[in-house]
Design a protein around this motif. Structure first.
Motif, PDB file in Angstrom:
ATOM      1  N   TYR A 173      38.353  48.011  28.554  1.00  0.00           N
ATOM      2  CA  TYR A 173      39.232  47.983  29.713  1.00  0.00           C
ATOM      3  C   TYR A 173      38.785  49.004  30.753  1.00  0.00           C
ATOM      4  O   TYR A 173      38.381  50.118  30.416  1.00  0.00           O
ATOM      5  N   GLY A 194      39.912  45.779  35.132  1.00  0.00           N
ATOM      6  CA  GLY A 194      40.705  45.108  34.108  1.00  0.00           C
ATOM      7  C   GLY A 194      39.911  44.912  32.827  1.00  0.00           C
ATOM      8  O   GLY A 194      39.052  45.718  32.480  1.00  0.00           O
ATOM      9  N   ASP A 195      40.204  43.817  32.127  1.00  0.00           N
ATOM     10  CA  ASP A 195      39.559  43.542  30.847  1.00  0.00           C
ATOM     11  C   ASP A 195      38.118  43.094  31.045  1.00  0.00           C
ATOM     12  O   ASP A 195      37.820  42.270  31.911  1.00  0.00           O
ATOM     13  N   GLU A 204      34.535  41.760  28.979  1.00  0.00           N
ATOM     14  CA  GLU A 204      34.003  41.146  27.757  1.00  0.00           C
ATOM     15  C   GLU A 204      32.756  41.861  27.248  1.00  0.00           C
ATOM     16  O   GLU A 204      32.562  41.987  26.043  1.00  0.00           O
ATOM     17  N   LEU A 257      33.321  40.222  33.121  1.00  0.00           N
ATOM     18  CA  LEU A 257      34.755  40.464  33.061  1.00  0.00           C
ATOM     19  C   LEU A 257      35.444  39.320  32.337  1.00  0.00           C
ATOM     20  O   LEU A 257      34.922  38.210  32.260  1.00  0.00           O
ATOM     21  N   LYS A 258      36.615  39.609  31.798  1.00  0.00           N
ATOM     22  CA  LYS A 258      37.342  38.594  31.039  1.00  0.00           C
ATOM     23  C   LYS A 258      37.669  37.370  31.891  1.00  0.00           C
ATOM     24  O   LYS A 258      37.724  36.251  31.384  1.00  0.00           O
ATOM     25  N   ASP A 259      37.842  37.575  33.202  1.00  0.00           N
ATOM     26  CA  ASP A 259      38.148  36.443  34.077  1.00  0.00           C
ATOM     27  C   ASP A 259      36.912  35.626  34.443  1.00  0.00           C
ATOM     28  O   ASP A 259      36.976  34.690  35.234  1.00  0.00           O
ATOM     29  N   GLY A 260      35.743  35.991  33.882  1.00  0.00           N
ATOM     30  CA  GLY A 260      34.517  35.231  34.089  1.00  0.00           C
ATOM     31  C   GLY A 260      33.590  35.784  35.156  1.00  0.00           C
ATOM     32  O   GLY A 260      32.440  35.363  35.246  1.00  0.00           O
ATOM     33  N   ARG A 261      34.074  36.707  35.983  1.00  0.00           N
ATOM     34  CA  ARG A 261      33.201  37.280  37.007  1.00  0.00           C
ATOM     35  C   ARG A 261      32.089  38.086  36.359  1.00  0.00           C
ATOM     36  O   ARG A 261      32.271  38.674  35.293  1.00  0.00           O
ATOM     37  N   GLU A 283      27.810  41.142  43.009  1.00  0.00           N
ATOM     38  CA  GLU A 283      28.592  40.108  42.328  1.00  0.00           C
ATOM     39  C   GLU A 283      27.800  38.813  42.285  1.00  0.00           C
ATOM     40  O   GLU A 283      27.066  38.501  43.224  1.00  0.00           O
TER      41      GLU A 283
END
Length: 131
Positions: free
Chosen positions: A59, A64-65, A67, A80-84, A99
């Motif tokens: 984290y 945020g979260d 991976e 990132l957990k949201d796929g970014r 990015e």
């Protein structure tokens, strides 16, 4: 019981890669009394300890979260957990972010002043000296 550790980058290929769900041996700075457990980086010449553990989460206060953090090479890749996906410079301008947008790395307007990550272990063996 969840065990927490801090991942604080030293950049320049000195940091360990970390991935949620992976169980492996990790090296940490030898903890001081009441000090937080910190992943070892080659930036400091201090005693180190090792343990085998399973990472359950990563984290960051702004991102945020997370991976995974691939810290191999002079640019670190964060998923990132949201796929970014972020590419973070680790040599010439540590912390500069790109990015993944439209199938290429694009400069990001994000500025992250503190890259400290909170890593939670689902399990962690006792700490032992690194020989």
């Amino acid at each position: 019981m969840t065990i927490n550790a801090l991942w604080i980058p030293a950049w320049y290929e000195l940091d360990p890669s970390i991935v949620v769900g992976v169980t492996e041996e990790f090296i940490f700075h030898k903890p001081t009394t009441n000090g937080a457990l910190r992943f070892y980086s080659g930036a400091e010449n201090i005693d180190a300890v090792k343990a085998t553990g399973a990472i359950s989460s990563i984290y960051h206060a702004v991102l945020g979260d997370i991976e995974s953090v691939d810290a191999q090479g002079l640019d670190y890749t964060l998923v990132l957990k949201d796929g970014r996906r972020l590419l973070v410079n680790a040599e010439e301008d540590p912390g500069l972010i790109y990015e993944w947008v439209d199938d290429s790395w694009q400069p990001s307007e994000m500025v992250i002043p503190d890259w400290q990550l909170e890593v939670k272990f689902a399990s962690l063996s006792p700490l032992t000296s690194v020989d």
